[in-house]
Design a protein around this motif. Structure first.
Motif, PDB file in Angstrom:
ATOM      1  N   SER A  43     110.127  59.631 -13.621  1.00 17.91           N
ATOM      2  CA  SER A  43     109.914  60.424 -12.407  1.00 17.91           C
ATOM      3  C   SER A  43     111.090  61.361 -12.192  1.00 17.91           C
ATOM      4  CB  SER A  43     109.694  59.522 -11.189  1.00 17.91           C
ATOM      5  OG  SER A  43     110.764  58.631 -11.035  1.00 17.91           O
ATOM      6  N   GLU A  44     112.267  60.943 -12.618  1.00 16.99           N
ATOM      7  CA  GLU A  44     113.460  61.785 -12.500  1.00 16.99           C
ATOM      8  C   GLU A  44     113.271  63.089 -13.272  1.00 16.99           C
ATOM      9  OE1 GLU A  44     117.387  60.837 -14.603  1.00 16.99           O
ATOM     10  OE2 GLU A  44     117.666  60.045 -12.574  1.00 16.99           O
ATOM     11  N   VAL A  45     112.730  63.011 -14.480  1.00 18.79           N
ATOM     12  CA  VAL A  45     112.487  64.199 -15.310  1.00 18.79           C
ATOM     13  C   VAL A  45     111.362  65.045 -14.712  1.00 18.79           C
ATOM     14  CG1 VAL A  45     111.619  64.980 -17.560  1.00 18.79           C
ATOM     15  CG2 VAL A  45     113.358  63.194 -17.442  1.00 18.79           C
ATOM     16  N   LEU A  46     110.277  64.402 -14.277  1.00 16.26           N
ATOM     17  CA  LEU A  46     109.135  65.136 -13.735  1.00 16.26           C
ATOM     18  C   LEU A  46     109.483  65.891 -12.458  1.00 16.26           C
ATOM     19  CD1 LEU A  46     106.290  62.514 -14.271  1.00 16.26           C
ATOM     20  CD2 LEU A  46     106.669  64.627 -15.567  1.00 16.26           C
ATOM     21  N   MET A  99     111.637  50.543   0.429  1.00 13.79           N
ATOM     22  CA  MET A  99     110.747  51.682   0.343  1.00 13.79           C
ATOM     23  C   MET A  99     110.177  51.742  -1.065  1.00 13.79           C
ATOM     24  SD  MET A  99     111.535  55.708   0.749  1.00 13.79           S
ATOM     25  CE  MET A  99     111.405  56.005   2.468  1.00 13.79           C
ATOM     26  N   GLY A 100     108.855  51.945  -1.208  1.00  8.48           N
ATOM     27  CA  GLY A 100     108.200  51.994  -2.513  1.00  8.48           C
ATOM     28  C   GLY A 100     108.413  53.322  -3.196  1.00  8.48           C
ATOM     29  N   ALA A 101     108.160  53.308  -4.500  1.00  9.31           N
ATOM     30  CA  ALA A 101     108.283  54.538  -5.270  1.00  9.31           C
ATOM     31  C   ALA A 101     107.144  55.482  -4.930  1.00  9.31           C
ATOM     32  CB  ALA A 101     108.268  54.202  -6.761  1.00  9.31           C
ATOM     33  N   LYS A 102     107.401  56.788  -5.010  1.00  5.07           N
ATOM     34  CA  LYS A 102     106.383  57.793  -4.710  1.00  5.07           C
ATOM     35  C   LYS A 102     105.302  57.750  -5.794  1.00  5.07           C
ATOM     36  CE  LYS A 102     105.779  62.684  -3.840  1.00  5.07           C
ATOM     37  NZ  LYS A 102     106.403  63.987  -3.787  1.00  5.07           N
ATOM     38  N   ASP A 103     104.038  57.775  -5.383  1.00  7.93           N
ATOM     39  CA  ASP A 103     102.928  57.764  -6.323  1.00  7.93           C
ATOM     40  C   ASP A 103     102.683  59.189  -6.816  1.00  7.93           C
ATOM     41  OD1 ASP A 103     100.700  57.249  -7.848  1.00  7.93           O
ATOM     42  OD2 ASP A 103      99.377  56.808  -6.155  1.00  7.93           O
ATOM     43  N   LEU A 104     102.904  59.415  -8.098  1.00 12.43           N
ATOM     44  CA  LEU A 104     102.739  60.738  -8.689  1.00 12.43           C
ATOM     45  C   LEU A 104     101.402  60.882  -9.418  1.00 12.43           C
ATOM     46  CD1 LEU A 104     106.324  61.186 -10.207  1.00 12.43           C
ATOM     47  CD2 LEU A 104     105.494  61.905  -7.959  1.00 12.43           C
ATOM     48  N   SER A 105     100.566  59.845  -9.387  1.00 19.22           N
ATOM     49  CA  SER A 105      99.283  59.862 -10.101  1.00 19.22           C
ATOM     50  C   SER A 105      98.478  61.105  -9.742  1.00 19.22           C
ATOM     51  CB  SER A 105      98.452  58.635  -9.756  1.00 19.22           C
ATOM     52  OG  SER A 105      99.121  57.471 -10.150  1.00 19.22           O
ATOM     53  N   GLY A 106      98.020  61.816 -10.773  1.00 22.11           N
ATOM     54  CA  GLY A 106      97.211  63.010 -10.569  1.00 22.11           C
ATOM     55  C   GLY A 106      98.013  64.271 -10.295  1.00 22.11           C
ATOM     56  N   SER A 107      99.326  64.132 -10.127  1.00 19.72           N
ATOM     57  CA  SER A 107     100.168  65.304  -9.849  1.00 19.72           C
ATOM     58  C   SER A 107     100.430  66.081 -11.135  1.00 19.72           C
ATOM     59  CB  SER A 107     101.504  64.878  -9.243  1.00 19.72           C
ATOM     60  OG  SER A 107     101.297  64.233  -8.019  1.00 19.72           O
ATOM     61  N   ARG A 108     100.473  67.404 -11.015  1.00 16.02           N
ATOM     62  CA  ARG A 108     100.725  68.281 -12.159  1.00 16.02           C
ATOM     63  C   ARG A 108     102.186  68.727 -12.151  1.00 16.02           C
ATOM     64  NH1 ARG A 108      98.359  71.195 -15.998  1.00 16.02           N
ATOM     65  NH2 ARG A 108      96.259  70.478 -15.489  1.00 16.02           N
ATOM     66  N   PHE A 109     102.795  68.677 -13.325  1.00 15.01           N
ATOM     67  CA  PHE A 109     104.180  69.114 -13.522  1.00 15.01           C
ATOM     68  C   PHE A 109     104.188  70.025 -14.736  1.00 15.01           C
ATOM     69  CE2 PHE A 109     104.185  64.940 -11.602  1.00 15.01           C
ATOM     70  CZ  PHE A 109     104.995  65.125 -10.501  1.00 15.01           C
ATOM     71  N   GLY A 110     104.062  71.323 -14.510  1.00 11.08           N
ATOM     72  CA  GLY A 110     103.947  72.258 -15.630  1.00 11.08           C
ATOM     73  C   GLY A 110     102.652  71.991 -16.362  1.00 11.08           C
ATOM     74  N   LYS A 111     102.735  71.651 -17.647  1.00 13.09           N
ATOM     75  CA  LYS A 111     101.545  71.373 -18.452  1.00 13.09           C
ATOM     76  C   LYS A 111     101.186  69.889 -18.456  1.00 13.09           C
ATOM     77  CE  LYS A 111     102.341  75.319 -21.392  1.00 13.09           C
ATOM     78  NZ  LYS A 111     101.353  76.005 -22.184  1.00 13.09           N
ATOM     79  N   LEU A 112     101.979  69.083 -17.756  1.00 11.54           N
ATOM     80  CA  LEU A 112     101.742  67.635 -17.734  1.00 11.54           C
ATOM     81  C   LEU A 112     101.069  67.183 -16.449  1.00 11.54           C
ATOM     82  CD1 LEU A 112     105.199  66.372 -19.058  1.00 11.54           C
ATOM     83  CD2 LEU A 112     103.082  66.626 -20.350  1.00 11.54           C
ATOM     84  N   VAL A 113     100.202  66.175 -16.567  1.00 11.01           N
ATOM     85  CA  VAL A 113      99.600  65.522 -15.411  1.00 11.01           C
ATOM     86  C   VAL A 113      99.990  64.053 -15.488  1.00 11.01           C
ATOM     87  CG1 VAL A 113      97.454  64.860 -14.275  1.00 11.01           C
ATOM     88  CG2 VAL A 113      97.661  67.117 -15.306  1.00 11.01           C
ATOM     89  N   ALA A 114     100.568  63.522 -14.417  1.00  8.76           N
ATOM     90  CA  ALA A 114     100.936  62.108 -14.363  1.00  8.76           C
ATOM     91  C   ALA A 114      99.654  61.288 -14.259  1.00  8.76           C
ATOM     92  CB  ALA A 114     101.853  61.838 -13.178  1.00  8.76           C
ATOM     93  N   VAL A 115      99.440  60.381 -15.210  1.00  5.57           N
ATOM     94  CA  VAL A 115      98.217  59.589 -15.260  1.00  5.57           C
ATOM     95  C   VAL A 115      98.410  58.256 -14.553  1.00  5.57           C
ATOM     96  CG1 VAL A 115      96.551  58.472 -16.795  1.00  5.57           C
ATOM     97  CG2 VAL A 115      97.502  60.698 -17.409  1.00  5.57           C
ATOM     98  N   GLU A 116      99.461  57.516 -14.943  1.00  7.25           N
ATOM     99  CA  GLU A 116      99.697  56.226 -14.314  1.00  7.25           C
ATOM    100  C   GLU A 116     101.156  55.789 -14.437  1.00  7.25           C
ATOM    101  OE1 GLU A 116      98.064  52.673 -16.263  1.00  7.25           O
ATOM    102  OE2 GLU A 116      97.552  53.954 -17.962  1.00  7.25           O
TER     103      GLU A 116
END
Length: 91
Positions: free
Chosen positions: A44-47, A1-18
């Motif tokens: 990803s564990e922290v996010l 199973m592949g890792a979840k793509d978090l690109s573009g997702s917002r986590f508080g004040k952070l946005v996952a870019v790549e």
């Protein structure tokens, strides 16, 4: 199973870019951009971990008032970070 793509997702004040690979703990490592413009790297564990405090690039950014916040007729336009002091907001 592949890792979840978090690109573009917002986590508080952070946005996952790549996705930039695997961190030292084996979790995926993400390049993130904070609302203040700073680029940082988080696993990803922290996010994805639940948190009582907003996720940000640093403590001073976590305590800054979000740009666009209204206080009556005043609107926060910019946060000014001064070394060794608290954050001030330009309205």
């Amino acid at each position: 199973m592949g890792a979840k793509d978090l690109s573009g997702s917002r986590f508080g004040k952070l946005v996952a870019v790549e996705d930039v690979g695997v961190g030292s703990n084996g979790s995926r490592l993400w390049k993130c951009q904070c609302e203040c413009g700073v680029i940082c790297y988080k696993t990803s564990e922290v996010l994805l971990a639940p948190s009582k405090t907003p996720k940000a690039c640093c403590v001073r950014c976590a305590t800054a008032i979000p740009i666009g916040t209204r206080f009556g007729r005043l609107v926060v336009l910019e946060n000014i970070f001064k070394p060794q002091t608290s954050t001030e907001s330009l309205c």
